[in-house]
Write a protein that holds these residues in place. Sequence first.
Motif, mmCIF file in Angstrom:
data_model
loop_
_atom_site.group_PDB
_atom_site.id
_atom_site.type_symbol
_atom_site.label_atom_id
_atom_site.label_comp_id
_atom_site.label_asym_id
_atom_site.label_seq_id
_atom_site.Cartn_x
_atom_site.Cartn_y
_atom_site.Cartn_z
ATOM 1 N N MET A 36 0.806 -1.233 0.000
ATOM 2 C CA MET A 36 0.000 0.000 0.000
ATOM 3 C C MET A 36 0.838 1.281 0.000
ATOM 4 O O MET A 36 0.363 2.312 -0.468
ATOM 5 C CB MET A 36 -0.901 0.035 1.235
ATOM 6 N N LEU A 37 2.030 1.217 0.558
ATOM 7 C CA LEU A 37 2.844 2.424 0.704
ATOM 8 C C LEU A 37 3.663 2.708 -0.548
ATOM 9 O O LEU A 37 4.092 1.773 -1.233
ATOM 10 C CB LEU A 37 3.810 2.281 1.884
ATOM 11 N N PRO A 38 3.951 3.969 -0.817
ATOM 12 C CA PRO A 38 4.868 4.287 -1.916
ATOM 13 C C PRO A 38 6.281 3.796 -1.576
ATOM 14 O O PRO A 38 6.633 3.632 -0.402
ATOM 15 C CB PRO A 38 4.830 5.818 -2.000
ATOM 16 N N ASP A 39 7.080 3.573 -2.600
ATOM 17 C CA ASP A 39 8.424 3.030 -2.419
ATOM 18 C C ASP A 39 9.345 3.914 -1.580
ATOM 19 O O ASP A 39 10.268 3.416 -0.957
ATOM 20 C CB ASP A 39 9.089 2.765 -3.782
ATOM 21 N N HIS A 40 9.102 5.214 -1.556
ATOM 22 C CA HIS A 40 10.003 6.117 -0.840
ATOM 23 C C HIS A 40 9.809 6.094 0.682
ATOM 24 O O HIS A 40 10.588 6.706 1.402
ATOM 25 C CB HIS A 40 9.875 7.554 -1.364
ATOM 26 N N VAL A 41 8.793 5.383 1.183
ATOM 27 C CA VAL A 41 8.556 5.311 2.633
ATOM 28 C C VAL A 41 9.323 4.119 3.208
ATOM 29 O O VAL A 41 9.131 2.985 2.791
ATOM 30 C CB VAL A 41 7.058 5.193 2.962
ATOM 31 N N THR A 42 10.198 4.418 4.164
ATOM 32 C CA THR A 42 10.982 3.379 4.844
ATOM 33 C C THR A 42 10.184 2.828 6.016
ATOM 34 O O THR A 42 9.612 3.594 6.800
ATOM 35 C CB THR A 42 12.308 3.975 5.375
ATOM 36 N N VAL A 43 10.172 1.496 6.153
ATOM 37 C CA VAL A 43 9.445 0.843 7.242
ATOM 38 C C VAL A 43 10.425 0.036 8.086
ATOM 39 O O VAL A 43 11.137 -0.820 7.569
ATOM 40 C CB VAL A 43 8.337 -0.086 6.706
ATOM 41 N N ILE A 44 10.445 0.332 9.381
ATOM 42 C CA ILE A 44 11.222 -0.463 10.343
ATOM 43 C C ILE A 44 10.232 -1.361 11.068
ATOM 44 O O ILE A 44 9.224 -0.888 11.600
ATOM 45 C CB ILE A 44 11.966 0.441 11.348
ATOM 46 N N ARG A 45 10.518 -2.641 11.085
ATOM 47 C CA ARG A 45 9.648 -3.608 11.753
ATOM 48 C C ARG A 45 10.072 -3.747 13.211
ATOM 49 O O ARG A 45 11.226 -4.047 13.499
ATOM 50 C CB ARG A 45 9.720 -4.958 11.052
ATOM 51 N N ASP A 46 9.121 -3.557 14.110
ATOM 52 C CA ASP A 46 9.382 -3.614 15.545
ATOM 53 C C ASP A 46 8.356 -4.560 16.179
ATOM 54 O O ASP A 46 7.287 -4.140 16.618
ATOM 55 C CB ASP A 46 9.286 -2.209 16.146
ATOM 56 N N ALA A 47 8.699 -5.839 16.206
ATOM 57 C CA ALA A 47 7.760 -6.858 16.678
ATOM 58 C C ALA A 47 7.709 -6.926 18.199
ATOM 59 O O ALA A 47 8.736 -6.852 18.868
ATOM 60 C CB ALA A 47 8.163 -8.222 16.116
ATOM 61 N N VAL A 48 6.504 -7.079 18.708
ATOM 62 C CA VAL A 48 6.299 -7.262 20.137
ATOM 63 C C VAL A 48 6.347 -8.766 20.417
ATOM 64 O O VAL A 48 5.539 -9.516 19.867
ATOM 65 C CB VAL A 48 4.945 -6.672 20.584
ATOM 66 N N PRO A 49 7.299 -9.217 21.243
ATOM 67 C CA PRO A 49 7.396 -10.655 21.534
ATOM 68 C C PRO A 49 6.139 -11.181 22.228
ATOM 69 O O PRO A 49 5.509 -10.468 23.012
ATOM 70 C CB PRO A 49 8.605 -10.755 22.470
#
Length: 177
Positions: free
Chosen positions: A138-151
């Motif tokens: 859904m997001l444009p390519d220029h948006v950086t996503v950091i994944r921060d999973a909750v254990p």
Amino acid sequence: MIRRVISLAILVWAIGFLWFVVALPKPAEGLTKTDAVIVLTGGPGRIARGLVVLDEKLADKLLVSGVDPEVRPGEFAAEFGVSPRQMACCVTLGYTAVDTRSNAAETAKWVAQNEVRSLRLVTTDWHMRRAAGELDRMLPDHVTVIRDAVPSQPELKTLFLEYHKLIASRAAGLADL
């Protein structure tokens, strides 16, 4: 011949499920700052983690996606100990999402409206792969996503169901191409 194909399909499924269970995503490492933190409702610890990110100044804004329409901002603030100042400046409650795909749509719209170029996605470890995949579509390519999973300590039933939802999500993503 058909037995071999079925056996191979079962083997691929089993190896994939084993990978899914053993290699659950982890919390983000380091203190990378992003424009925003996005929390997908639905599991314990998610909102608390998003608020910690905000409090530690690792993000300037917080979107909580998938909030029950009956929850008012004041109730949310009281339950999670958010000050009125922080609610006013930094916290948005998203009420339109009802599932992971609509979380991604709600997030993408909010990201565009707020000119976000980097975000930290917070959701439960077993949900991260599918949520991130939906968001990536859904997001444009220029948006950086950091994944921060909750254990978490998910039950086998939860992992089994989520693995199949991940497969269906990826198949739907391929069909969209």
